[in-house]
Write an enzyme that holds these catalytic residues in place. Structure first.
Site, PDB file in Angstrom:
ATOM      1  N   LYS A   1      -9.092   3.779  -3.493  1.00  0.00           N
ATOM      2  CA  LYS A   1     -10.377   4.664  -3.028  1.00  0.00           C
ATOM      3  C   LYS A   1     -10.407   5.879  -2.925  1.00  0.00           C
ATOM      4  O   LYS A   1     -11.274   6.716  -2.949  1.00  0.00           O
ATOM      5  CB  LYS A   1     -10.712   3.745  -1.690  1.00  0.00           C
ATOM      6  CG  LYS A   1     -11.053   2.128  -1.864  1.00  0.00           C
ATOM      7  CD  LYS A   1     -11.747   1.908  -2.969  1.00  0.00           C
ATOM      8  CE  LYS A   1     -11.909   0.161  -3.120  1.00  0.00           C
ATOM      9  NZ  LYS A   1     -10.759  -0.649  -2.969  1.00  0.00           N
TER      10      LYS A   1
ATOM     11  N   TYR B   1      -5.717  -7.980  -2.794  1.00  0.00           N
ATOM     12  CA  TYR B   1      -6.039  -7.572  -4.008  1.00  0.00           C
ATOM     13  C   TYR B   1      -4.834  -7.396  -5.014  1.00  0.00           C
ATOM     14  O   TYR B   1      -4.743  -8.216  -5.805  1.00  0.00           O
ATOM     15  CB  TYR B   1      -6.674  -5.880  -4.105  1.00  0.00           C
ATOM     16  CG  TYR B   1      -7.937  -5.927  -3.321  1.00  0.00           C
ATOM     17  CD1 TYR B   1      -9.062  -6.000  -3.851  1.00  0.00           C
ATOM     18  CD2 TYR B   1      -8.015  -5.707  -1.842  1.00  0.00           C
ATOM     19  CE1 TYR B   1     -10.346  -6.022  -3.366  1.00  0.00           C
ATOM     20  CE2 TYR B   1      -9.293  -5.545  -1.362  1.00  0.00           C
ATOM     21  CZ  TYR B   1     -10.575  -5.900  -1.918  1.00  0.00           C
ATOM     22  OH  TYR B   1     -11.668  -5.550  -1.265  1.00  0.00           O
TER      23      TYR B   1
ATOM     24  N   TYR C   1     -12.068 -14.939  -1.197  1.00  0.00           N
ATOM     25  CA  TYR C   1     -11.883 -13.696  -0.724  1.00  0.00           C
ATOM     26  C   TYR C   1     -10.842 -13.442   0.394  1.00  0.00           C
ATOM     27  O   TYR C   1     -11.354 -13.983   1.511  1.00  0.00           O
ATOM     28  CB  TYR C   1     -13.113 -12.658  -0.712  1.00  0.00           C
ATOM     29  CG  TYR C   1     -12.611 -11.336  -0.280  1.00  0.00           C
ATOM     30  CD1 TYR C   1     -12.343 -10.591  -1.424  1.00  0.00           C
ATOM     31  CD2 TYR C   1     -12.603 -10.873   0.969  1.00  0.00           C
ATOM     32  CE1 TYR C   1     -12.209  -8.996  -1.092  1.00  0.00           C
ATOM     33  CE2 TYR C   1     -12.241  -9.605   1.469  1.00  0.00           C
ATOM     34  CZ  TYR C   1     -12.131  -8.708   0.457  1.00  0.00           C
ATOM     35  OH  TYR C   1     -11.646  -7.245   0.889  1.00  0.00           O
TER      36      TYR C   1
HETATM   37  C1  LIG Z   1     -10.689  -2.185  -3.250  1.00  0.00           C
HETATM   38  C2  LIG Z   1      -9.450  -2.407  -3.959  1.00  0.00           C
HETATM   39  C3  LIG Z   1      -9.257  -3.129  -5.079  1.00  0.00           C
HETATM   40  C4  LIG Z   1     -10.435  -3.385  -5.977  1.00  0.00           C
HETATM   41  O1  LIG Z   1     -10.948  -2.517  -6.478  1.00  0.00           O
HETATM   42  P1  LIG Z   1     -12.782  -2.280  -6.946  1.00  0.00           P
HETATM   43  O2  LIG Z   1     -12.894  -0.944  -7.335  1.00  0.00           O
HETATM   44  O3  LIG Z   1     -13.394  -2.449  -5.800  1.00  0.00           O
HETATM   45  O4  LIG Z   1     -13.049  -3.162  -8.010  1.00  0.00           O
HETATM   46  C5  LIG Z   1      -7.942  -3.362  -5.487  1.00  0.00           C
HETATM   47  N1  LIG Z   1      -6.949  -3.314  -4.800  1.00  0.00           N
HETATM   48  C6  LIG Z   1      -6.973  -2.717  -3.662  1.00  0.00           C
HETATM   49  C7  LIG Z   1      -5.931  -2.504  -2.780  1.00  0.00           C
HETATM   50  C8  LIG Z   1      -8.413  -2.356  -3.044  1.00  0.00           C
HETATM   51  O5  LIG Z   1      -8.314  -1.834  -1.730  1.00  0.00           O
END
Ligand SMILES: *Cc1c(COP(=O)(O)O)cnc(C)c1O
Length: 344
Positions: free
Chosen positions: A49, A289, A263
């Site tokens: 992010k 993720y 999720y």
């Molecule tokens: C938000 C996030 C993702 C996914 O990215 P997007 O742009 O939302 O698809 C992947 N890995 C981590 C650790 C995240 O925080």
């Protein structure tokens, strides 16, 4: 692609390293695995992010905002990095967190990202799963306006055309590093959620005609829905860059077979992947993720999806702070009890 035409403020430590993972490659019997360390962006324990926020916060400042509002799941890494960015710029930050998992584990509700956000001074409000979070953000924005503040709403995951520029930039960075290292990249693999990361990467790799295949491993939605949302955002991002039509629909590929029970709910593959990376490379993935993304990559390798001499770059999107919200998922993997005899 001339990204410097867009307002950007520096929040991260770039370029992040592009490194080989020789022990993991050997353990899995090929292909050659590399890792793009976007967990090392440097913003309050880092993550993907940060790249998006460089463009989003710049836009917020240009519009005269003094308060940023965003939303995510309880253990959102996006919320944590937004709180850090706001702190650095002296802006207020209000976080709306959605209880998507139903977990009442105290470490899930209070530790990890939630603790760090509060440490950085951002008030957090938790909402029931299924709440219309965009609507909730609009309500909070009204409250801020009524109090004389100037709110700026950042969508969940920072995923709009402005935020995705951060991952267009990452694609260009990977290409430059690969060229410097004489590394031919055949595939890029990463976890995909709110779509901004994959939309940006695909736009960058296609817009520069690199020929690199991108595979997003889904963590929430089914494949068709995930590919559609990535494609839609890639089209918007390309248009924002004045490159309409740069991304063909078939260049957006997701595999959503590794979501497990839902999720943010731990899966056996995720636990294996997180433990394997920790023990072969000393790299900390996250449970929501990158752990599931790596579980997908490991399974696809075992099924022979990649040729043994291909080079595969996994983009580590960060999130290890969330591990502290998920300690209970890893208990069975830990060595025997801690030996406390010497302090008794
Ligand atoms: C938000 C996030 C993702 C996914 O990215 P997007 O742009 O939302 O698809 C992947 N890995 C981590 C650790 C995240 O925080």
């Amino acid at each position: 692609m001339h990204l410097s035409k867009f307002p950007r403020i520096r929040l991260g430590h770039f370029d992040t390293p592009l490194e080989a993972m020789p022990r993991l490659s050997k353990l899995l019997g090929g292909p050659n695995l590399f890792i793009k360390r976007d967990d090392c962006t440097g913003l309050a324990s880092g993550g993907n992010k940060t790249r998006k926020l460089e463009f989003l916060i710049a836009d917020a400042l240009e519009k005269g905002a003094d308060t940023v509002i965003t939303q995510g799941a309880t253990q959102s890494n996006h919320a944590r990095q937004t709180a850090a960015a706001a702190a650095r710029l002296g802006m207020r930050c209000i976080l709306l967190l959605e209880d998507r998992t139903g977990s009442r584990d105290p470490s899930y509700l209070h530790s990890g990202n939630v603790f760090l956000e509060r440490l950085m001074g951002a008030p957090t409000r938790i909402y029931a799963g299924g709440t219309d979070m965009n609507d909730a953000m609009r309500v909070v924005a009204e409250e801020v306006r009524a109090g004389g503040g100037k709110p700026y709403i950042i969508p969940g995951g920072g995923s709009n055309a402005i935020g995705a520029l951060g991952y267009v930039n990452c694609a260009l960075e990977i290409l430059t590093q690969a060229n410097q290292q004489s590394l031919v990249v055949h595939h890029v693999v990463h976890a995909t959620g709110s779509a901004g990361t994959q939309a940006g990467l695909v736009t960058g790799f296609e817009g520069s005609r690199s020929g690199i295949d991108v595979l997003g491993i889904g963590v929430r939605a089914p494949r068709e829905a995930q590919e559609q949302s990535v494609f839609k955002l890639a089209c918007e991002t390309a248009e924002y860059l004045d490159m309409q039509g740069a991304v063909a629909r078939e260049r957006v590929v997701a595999n959503c077979d590794y979501v497990g029970d839902g999720y943010g709910i731990p899966s056996a593959g995720m636990v294996e992947a997180v433990t394997m990376l920790a023990r072969t490379e000393g790299i900390l993935l996250d449970p929501v993720y990158s752990g599931k993304g790596m579980a997908g990559l490991i399974d696809l390798i075992r099924k022979g999806h990649f040729k043994p001499d291909e080079n595969v770059v996994f983009v580590h999107t960060g999130g290890s702070a969330a591990l502290f919200g998920y300690m209970s998922a890893f208990h069975a993997q830990l060595p025997d009890e801690i030996d406390t005899r010497n302090i008794r």
